[in-house]
Design a protein around this motif. Structure first.
Motif, PDB file in Angstrom:
ATOM      1  N   CYS A  70      47.788  40.604  30.214  1.00 19.56           N
ATOM      2  CA  CYS A  70      46.958  41.272  29.173  1.00 19.56           C
ATOM      3  C   CYS A  70      45.478  40.880  28.970  1.00 19.56           C
ATOM      4  CB  CYS A  70      47.547  41.121  27.739  1.00 19.56           C
ATOM      5  SG  CYS A  70      46.923  42.031  26.433  1.00 19.56           S
ATOM      6  N   MET A  71      45.253  39.622  29.418  1.00 18.91           N
ATOM      7  CA  MET A  71      43.824  39.006  29.252  1.00 18.91           C
ATOM      8  C   MET A  71      43.237  39.612  30.374  1.00 18.91           C
ATOM      9  SD  MET A  71      43.518  37.220  26.552  1.00 18.91           S
ATOM     10  CE  MET A  71      44.663  38.158  25.550  1.00 18.91           C
ATOM     11  N   HIS A  72      43.895  39.644  31.627  1.00 15.13           N
ATOM     12  CA  HIS A  72      43.453  40.333  32.809  1.00 15.13           C
ATOM     13  C   HIS A  72      42.831  41.666  32.647  1.00 15.13           C
ATOM     14  CE1 HIS A  72      43.699  37.344  36.139  1.00 15.13           C
ATOM     15  NE2 HIS A  72      45.036  37.124  35.676  1.00 15.13           N
ATOM     16  N   CYS A  73      43.665  42.364  31.822  1.00 11.07           N
ATOM     17  CA  CYS A  73      43.323  43.973  31.417  1.00 11.07           C
ATOM     18  C   CYS A  73      42.380  44.002  30.404  1.00 11.07           C
ATOM     19  CB  CYS A  73      44.693  44.509  30.708  1.00 11.07           C
ATOM     20  SG  CYS A  73      46.021  44.637  32.074  1.00 11.07           S
ATOM     21  N   LEU A  74      42.238  43.091  29.551  1.00 13.41           N
ATOM     22  CA  LEU A  74      40.893  42.893  28.455  1.00 13.41           C
ATOM     23  C   LEU A  74      39.487  42.624  29.326  1.00 13.41           C
ATOM     24  CD1 LEU A  74      42.196  41.258  25.438  1.00 13.41           C
ATOM     25  CD2 LEU A  74      42.034  43.577  25.784  1.00 13.41           C
ATOM     26  N   LYS A  75      39.725  41.870  30.219  1.00 16.06           N
ATOM     27  CA  LYS A  75      38.602  41.346  31.034  1.00 16.06           C
ATOM     28  C   LYS A  75      38.108  42.598  31.648  1.00 16.06           C
ATOM     29  CE  LYS A  75      37.864  38.585  35.355  1.00 16.06           C
ATOM     30  NZ  LYS A  75      38.413  37.819  36.167  1.00 16.06           N
ATOM     31  N   GLU A  76      39.253  43.285  32.519  1.00 20.21           N
ATOM     32  CA  GLU A  76      38.657  44.477  33.257  1.00 20.21           C
ATOM     33  C   GLU A  76      38.077  45.668  32.572  1.00 20.21           C
ATOM     34  OE1 GLU A  76      42.301  45.524  35.283  1.00 20.21           O
ATOM     35  OE2 GLU A  76      42.642  43.686  36.091  1.00 20.21           O
ATOM     36  N   ALA A  77      38.442  45.725  31.248  1.00 18.96           N
ATOM     37  CA  ALA A  77      38.060  46.735  30.437  1.00 18.96           C
ATOM     38  C   ALA A  77      36.701  46.343  29.870  1.00 18.96           C
ATOM     39  CB  ALA A  77      38.915  46.989  29.013  1.00 18.96           C
ATOM     40  N   ALA A  78      36.592  45.075  29.717  1.00 23.72           N
ATOM     41  CA  ALA A  78      35.212  44.824  29.159  1.00 23.72           C
ATOM     42  C   ALA A  78      34.050  44.731  30.222  1.00 23.72           C
ATOM     43  CB  ALA A  78      35.431  42.986  28.819  1.00 23.72           C
ATOM     44  N   ILE A  79      34.538  44.159  31.448  1.00 19.71           N
ATOM     45  CA  ILE A  79      33.346  44.173  32.450  1.00 19.71           C
ATOM     46  C   ILE A  79      33.033  45.535  33.049  1.00 19.71           C
ATOM     47  CG2 ILE A  79      34.035  41.810  33.003  1.00 19.71           C
ATOM     48  CD1 ILE A  79      35.146  42.822  35.486  1.00 19.71           C
ATOM     49  N   SER A  80      33.989  46.759  32.613  1.00 21.20           N
ATOM     50  CA  SER A  80      33.553  47.906  33.171  1.00 21.20           C
ATOM     51  C   SER A  80      32.693  48.542  32.407  1.00 21.20           C
ATOM     52  CB  SER A  80      34.948  48.996  33.108  1.00 21.20           C
ATOM     53  OG  SER A  80      35.223  49.134  31.691  1.00 21.20           O
ATOM     54  N   LEU A  81      32.237  47.859  31.136  1.00 18.45           N
ATOM     55  CA  LEU A  81      31.252  48.402  30.445  1.00 18.45           C
ATOM     56  C   LEU A  81      29.904  47.767  30.613  1.00 18.45           C
ATOM     57  CD1 LEU A  81      33.029  48.360  26.956  1.00 18.45           C
ATOM     58  CD2 LEU A  81      32.729  50.386  28.460  1.00 18.45           C
ATOM     59  N   LEU A  82      29.797  46.900  31.737  1.00 21.20           N
ATOM     60  CA  LEU A  82      28.588  46.035  31.914  1.00 21.20           C
ATOM     61  C   LEU A  82      27.817  46.310  33.298  1.00 21.20           C
ATOM     62  CD1 LEU A  82      30.094  42.597  30.213  1.00 21.20           C
ATOM     63  CD2 LEU A  82      28.491  44.268  29.211  1.00 21.20           C
ATOM     64  N   SER A  83      26.600  45.643  33.408  1.00 18.73           N
ATOM     65  CA  SER A  83      26.381  45.720  34.782  1.00 18.73           C
ATOM     66  C   SER A  83      26.816  44.601  35.511  1.00 18.73           C
ATOM     67  CB  SER A  83      24.827  45.648  34.442  1.00 18.73           C
ATOM     68  OG  SER A  83      24.367  44.323  34.168  1.00 18.73           O
ATOM     69  N   LEU A  84      26.673  44.743  36.769  1.00 15.39           N
ATOM     70  CA  LEU A  84      27.159  43.551  37.612  1.00 15.39           C
ATOM     71  C   LEU A  84      26.768  42.107  37.134  1.00 15.39           C
ATOM     72  CD1 LEU A  84      28.797  42.942  40.037  1.00 15.39           C
ATOM     73  CD2 LEU A  84      26.670  43.119  41.399  1.00 15.39           C
ATOM     74  N   ASP A  85      25.169  42.228  36.826  1.00 14.28           N
ATOM     75  CA  ASP A  85      24.845  40.963  36.496  1.00 14.28           C
ATOM     76  C   ASP A  85      25.388  40.515  35.098  1.00 14.28           C
ATOM     77  OD1 ASP A  85      23.165  40.570  38.641  1.00 14.28           O
ATOM     78  OD2 ASP A  85      21.165  41.416  37.514  1.00 14.28           O
ATOM     79  N   ASP A  86      25.495  41.401  34.139  1.00 18.78           N
ATOM     80  CA  ASP A  86      26.185  40.899  32.862  1.00 18.78           C
ATOM     81  C   ASP A  86      27.655  40.539  33.173  1.00 18.78           C
ATOM     82  OD1 ASP A  86      23.945  41.378  31.750  1.00 18.78           O
ATOM     83  OD2 ASP A  86      24.564  43.259  30.579  1.00 18.78           O
ATOM     84  N   ALA A  87      28.390  41.273  33.831  1.00 16.36           N
ATOM     85  CA  ALA A  87      29.747  40.960  34.120  1.00 16.36           C
ATOM     86  C   ALA A  87      29.800  39.790  34.755  1.00 16.36           C
ATOM     87  CB  ALA A  87      30.079  42.115  35.260  1.00 16.36           C
ATOM     88  N   MET A  88      29.008  39.200  35.687  1.00 24.76           N
ATOM     89  CA  MET A  88      29.041  37.660  36.251  1.00 24.76           C
ATOM     90  C   MET A  88      28.685  36.617  35.018  1.00 24.76           C
ATOM     91  SD  MET A  88      27.162  38.618  39.860  1.00 24.76           S
ATOM     92  CE  MET A  88      26.741  36.875  40.046  1.00 24.76           C
ATOM     93  N   VAL A  89      28.151  37.134  34.297  1.00 26.03           N
ATOM     94  CA  VAL A  89      28.001  36.151  32.852  1.00 26.03           C
ATOM     95  C   VAL A  89      29.313  36.051  32.135  1.00 26.03           C
ATOM     96  CG1 VAL A  89      26.706  35.655  30.793  1.00 26.03           C
ATOM     97  CG2 VAL A  89      25.367  36.421  32.836  1.00 26.03           C
ATOM     98  N   VAL A  90      29.777  37.331  31.688  1.00 26.53           N
ATOM     99  CA  VAL A  90      31.049  37.227  30.902  1.00 26.53           C
ATOM    100  C   VAL A  90      32.320  36.883  31.636  1.00 26.53           C
ATOM    101  CG1 VAL A  90      31.845  39.532  31.021  1.00 26.53           C
ATOM    102  CG2 VAL A  90      31.945  38.427  28.825  1.00 26.53           C
ATOM    103  N   THR A  91      32.544  37.181  32.823  1.00 23.15           N
ATOM    104  CA  THR A  91      33.716  36.903  33.636  1.00 23.15           C
ATOM    105  C   THR A  91      34.003  35.322  33.517  1.00 23.15           C
ATOM    106  OG1 THR A  91      33.500  38.704  35.179  1.00 23.15           O
ATOM    107  CG2 THR A  91      34.745  36.922  35.958  1.00 23.15           C
TER     108      THR A  91
END
Length: 164
Positions: free
Chosen positions: A131-152
């Motif tokens: 479930c946490m993997h799914c939340l992570k995927e859903a969250a980073i899909s809303l972000l730029s690559l740079d932002d996704a690298m910060v939140v991941t």
């Protein structure tokens, strides 16, 4: 002051003060870097907060596709509501850690005792981790690559902490 609630700035100053010395160049650079990245961290936290319901809805549907037989998808409205509540809680933890620029809040508020609690409630940890993997995927899909690298790393920290 409890170290778990101290920011990188407070910890750095506390160490220097304990050692009765001025901050080193490296410590000052660390504080400068923390401030420089602050705008990005705040912007990402705002995106996650503003889209938390979308992240939860998308993550939940994705999770139920991957794990159709799970307490939260059993038809029991209490289990379902608890699952959705907990997902929102973990998104909030990620935003807190982002703002702080540190995983300590995840340790003190989100991980310590969580595994034992979920086990005692009969929640399969492997499902929680998925479930946490799914939340992570859903969250980073809303972000730029740079932002996704910060939140991941914050999502990964939660995932590692809950992994059986």
């Amino acid at each position: 002051m409890d170290e778990s609630v101290m920011s990188i700035i407070t910890r750095t100053i506390a160490v220097a003060d304990l050692e009765a010395r001025y901050l080193t160049i490296a410590e000052l650079q660390t504080i400068r870097d923390f401030f420089a990245a602050g705008q990005q961290r705040l912007r990402i936290a705002n995106i996650l907060a503003a889209n938390s319901q979308t992240i939860i809805n998308t993550g939940t549907l994705r999770f139920w596709e991957r794990c159709p037989i799970t307490p939260s998808n059993s038809g029991n409205p209490i289990y379902r509501a608890s699952c959705i509540r907990d997902q929102g809680w973990y998104i909030r933890l990620v935003t807190y850690a982002l703002i702080e620029g540190d995983t300590k809040v995840i340790d003190t508020v989100g991980i310590r005792g969580a595994k034992e609690m979920y086990i005692s409630l009969g929640i399969p940890l492997r499902n929680l981790v998925e479930c946490m993997h799914c939340l992570k995927e859903a969250a980073i899909s809303l972000l730029s690559l740079d932002d996704a690298m910060v939140v991941t790393p914050y999502f990964d920290y939660i995932i590692a902490g809950l992994t059986p």
